[in-house]
Design an enzyme around this catalytic site. Sequence first.
Site, mmCIF file in Angstrom:
data_model
loop_
_atom_site.group_PDB
_atom_site.id
_atom_site.type_symbol
_atom_site.label_atom_id
_atom_site.label_comp_id
_atom_site.label_asym_id
_atom_site.label_seq_id
_atom_site.Cartn_x
_atom_site.Cartn_y
_atom_site.Cartn_z
ATOM 1 N N ASP A 1 0.898 -0.869 0.045
ATOM 2 C CA ASP A 1 0.133 -0.014 0.007
ATOM 3 C C ASP A 1 0.880 1.261 0.067
ATOM 4 O O ASP A 1 2.106 0.950 0.325
ATOM 5 C CB ASP A 1 -0.965 -0.105 1.231
ATOM 6 C CG ASP A 1 -1.980 1.154 1.174
ATOM 7 O OD1 ASP A 1 -2.195 1.424 0.163
ATOM 8 O OD2 ASP A 1 -2.533 1.329 2.365
ATOM 9 N N GLU B 1 2.462 4.964 -4.178
ATOM 10 C CA GLU B 1 2.337 5.754 -5.106
ATOM 11 C C GLU B 1 3.878 6.704 -5.386
ATOM 12 O O GLU B 1 4.393 7.107 -6.459
ATOM 13 C CB GLU B 1 1.623 7.102 -4.911
ATOM 14 C CG GLU B 1 -0.017 6.321 -5.282
ATOM 15 C CD GLU B 1 -0.214 5.287 -4.110
ATOM 16 O OE1 GLU B 1 0.217 5.721 -2.865
ATOM 17 O OE2 GLU B 1 -0.875 4.260 -4.326
ATOM 18 N N ASP C 1 -8.744 3.699 -2.402
ATOM 19 C CA ASP C 1 -10.017 4.052 -1.359
ATOM 20 C C ASP C 1 -11.211 4.493 -1.969
ATOM 21 O O ASP C 1 -11.309 5.751 -2.152
ATOM 22 C CB ASP C 1 -9.278 5.086 -0.454
ATOM 23 C CG ASP C 1 -8.047 4.526 0.352
ATOM 24 O OD1 ASP C 1 -7.850 3.189 0.392
ATOM 25 O OD2 ASP C 1 -7.259 5.393 0.906
HETATM 26 C C1 GLC Z 1 -4.717 3.118 2.834
HETATM 27 C C2 GLC Z 1 -5.218 2.050 1.797
HETATM 28 C C3 GLC Z 1 -6.182 1.428 2.714
HETATM 29 C C4 GLC Z 1 -5.803 1.031 4.320
HETATM 30 C C5 GLC Z 1 -5.188 2.341 4.971
HETATM 31 C C6 GLC Z 1 -4.704 1.951 6.327
HETATM 32 O O1 GLC Z 1 -5.867 4.215 2.904
HETATM 33 O O2 GLC Z 1 -5.846 2.303 0.791
HETATM 34 O O3 GLC Z 1 -6.565 0.446 2.085
HETATM 35 O O4 GLC Z 1 -6.846 0.427 4.902
HETATM 36 O O5 GLC Z 1 -4.216 3.067 4.012
HETATM 37 O O6 GLC Z 1 -3.677 1.175 6.062
#
Ligand code: GLC
Length: 766
Positions: free
Chosen positions: A405, A408, A479
């Site tokens: 995650d 980017e 998200d």
């Molecule tokens: C980011 C991710 C999400 C995750 C959050 C906390 O927003 O896209 O899926 O739950 O971080 O880690």
Amino acid sequence: MAKLGKLNKYGQEGQKIILEFEQGRAQIEVLTPYIVNVFYDPEKERVPSKAIEGSKSVSVNLALEEKKDGLWIHTGQVSVRVCDDFYVDFFDKDGREVCLDYRGERRPLERVSSSLLEQEGHSAAASVQQCKIQAVKQLKPSLHFYGLGDKTGFLDKRHYDYEMWNTDNPAPQVDCFKALYKSIPFFMALDDTHVYGLFFDNTFKGYFNMGQESEEYYWFGAEGGSLDYYYIAGDSMPEVLSGYTYLTGTAPLPQKWTLGYHQCRWGYVTQEDVEEIARNMRENDIPCDVIHFDIDYMQDYKVFTWNQERYHNDPDSFLDRLFRDGFKTVVINDPGVKQEEGYPIYDEGVKEGYFAKTPEGEVYINAVWPGAAAFPDFGNPKVRRWWGRNQKFLLDRGVRGIWNDMNEPASFNGPLPQDVVFMDGDRESTHGELHNVYGHFMAKAAYEGLKEFDGRRPFVITRACYAGSQKYSTAWTGDNCSIWAHLQMAIPQLCNLGLSGMPFVGTDIGGFGADTTPELLARWVQVGCFSPLFRNHSALGTRKQEPWQFGKEVLDIYRKYVKLRYRLIPYFYDLFYEEERTGAPIMRPLVFQYEKDRTARTCNDEFLVGGNILVAPVVQPGTDKKMVYLPEGVWYDYWTGARLTGPAWFVKDAPLDTCPVYVKGGSIIPVMEPQSYVGEKPLEELMLEVYPGEGSYDHYLDNGEDFAYREGKYHQYHFEVTEEGHVTGEVVHAGYGEPYKRILVCRRGGRGPEGAPWEELAAGCF
Ligand code: GLC
């Protein structure tokens, strides 16, 4: 297009045509009869592609022809015309125009108050100026565009403009968003006569204006790097996409359990939280294979740590218990490494020079979940190996997949400056050049590490990616929100990802941000169970979103569709096997199979799963009817068995527990009895649901886990069905040690909801 003046001379080096213009050199390279690369760089050496690994060139008999109107290069399938000023035009093998450079004047959109818009970064004129290189192509009146990765909005990208800059924007993602987490600079263009693909292999911030600026042309460009694009010809969308995945790779066959149901939430903090989820899954009879652990499993959000206290100092035993109950553990892994002396990952990264640096040579620090954090320099192969190896800590706990995650990369103290120093192999580069491949390289690190230290087919999920990331990772769309608009968007978004070479994709079912409603969740699982990555996920602070949180009606509906998914796992698995060989996505827009059908070209609220199943979900609140479009041919209503003939529109009754599903006449669909998790019981029999009509089907079987299939350790069956629904079959490859003991057939379609009784297929047939 670069105005290079007159074409003075040219030379041929193998399949490369070197072009000497008055003001510079350019090159056309023929890779295959269908794929032609166009390259121009005013400044630098060509940097190696991040998307394409190894040489993709096959021997082609080229013919060159000097004509009054330019230099012609014939590949047998494509003719390329190169003119003065480096205008490049593509024709089909019969000499018909397909994709021509635009020679007219550019007319950037006039804005009412351009200064204000420019401030907001929305001005087309501004992006034109920022582009160091660009190509402008003629736009035919009926051209549709597909692909471009995870962009918001609808299926056909014509009339819109987008940016390629991997972006984590927490606002609800609506149609006017220019960029999301992924940059896949590939699209397909389709009209009544042709289809072709263009892949602009450039990692800098890019722009794709698909006829928003003008009805006469479309253009793409980037703020740096080379003009380096591939023209991909083919007779159909599947052929063009297969050309693109020939270049950038296909997604490897996954482990079978990854096709099951995944439960996730940001907010499962302690062992007890996870235990409760696991217990409820089994007690409520919701099949489930995977539980995802979000950031709270870590100690202070430090990567490659486990919070011992929250897991009674023994996470290993807990994960083992979960596993024995059929649950595989997938954990989140963020790139930001907490800046903390004494934390071994940080210390080692600093000592070895593994983090991105400021132009002055200091470790570059920004903030993410752990607070101040450094960013691993994934463009450096040593860093990738280091990262991949560190995953062993997680594997040793019992983890079976990695969820990448924030890659980017996202940062909380403003964006990373363009001049932060990253390595591209052993060449020093910048954030500006490598931003869009940060997630790609992280996925590669994760994939290679898992492959080495686990040995099974790696399961990686990523948020950010670039062209070619499909070789290493699956992806989710980040998200989204619990809003109907995002359920609607899920269909074109996942379909376009599939058309961009990323087949193993899904959205957060139920929506990530905001509170879902019982009705929205019930409708979302009906889409989700047909999407390749089937995961319910929601944000911290939102309403709980597990299937049992909304009362009996929703729970029953949820179970029905999760079980339907499990029933179809053999079919999904076959589709992945096909995808690995051809690049054809699992979830397909109707246009992919029916490109001559004008209604299919802009159909946003239906999709196909493989070639045989059409899903027409309800994506509006408060409705129990669906207008369903069925393309040409005979279709059977999955629920009633009713026979319908397309092309035609139908109104289908679709109360909350009904997602309209249709199966094409002549289909053979392999199914299994739903289980609590994949592999709960041995698969001794193959069950085929058969729909009358002439057709054939190949079914694939292996151990569902490792790479033995690449050494031939798999079984492949070929079946045929007749107009009357009579089935025959044979084994066409016998390499798997535990093939089926029996094959059962159920004739469905036109025989009521249940179809005919199951019958055993005569043993001699297979
Ligand atoms: C980011 C991710 C999400 C995750 C959050 C906390 O927003 O896209 O899926 O739950 O971080 O880690």
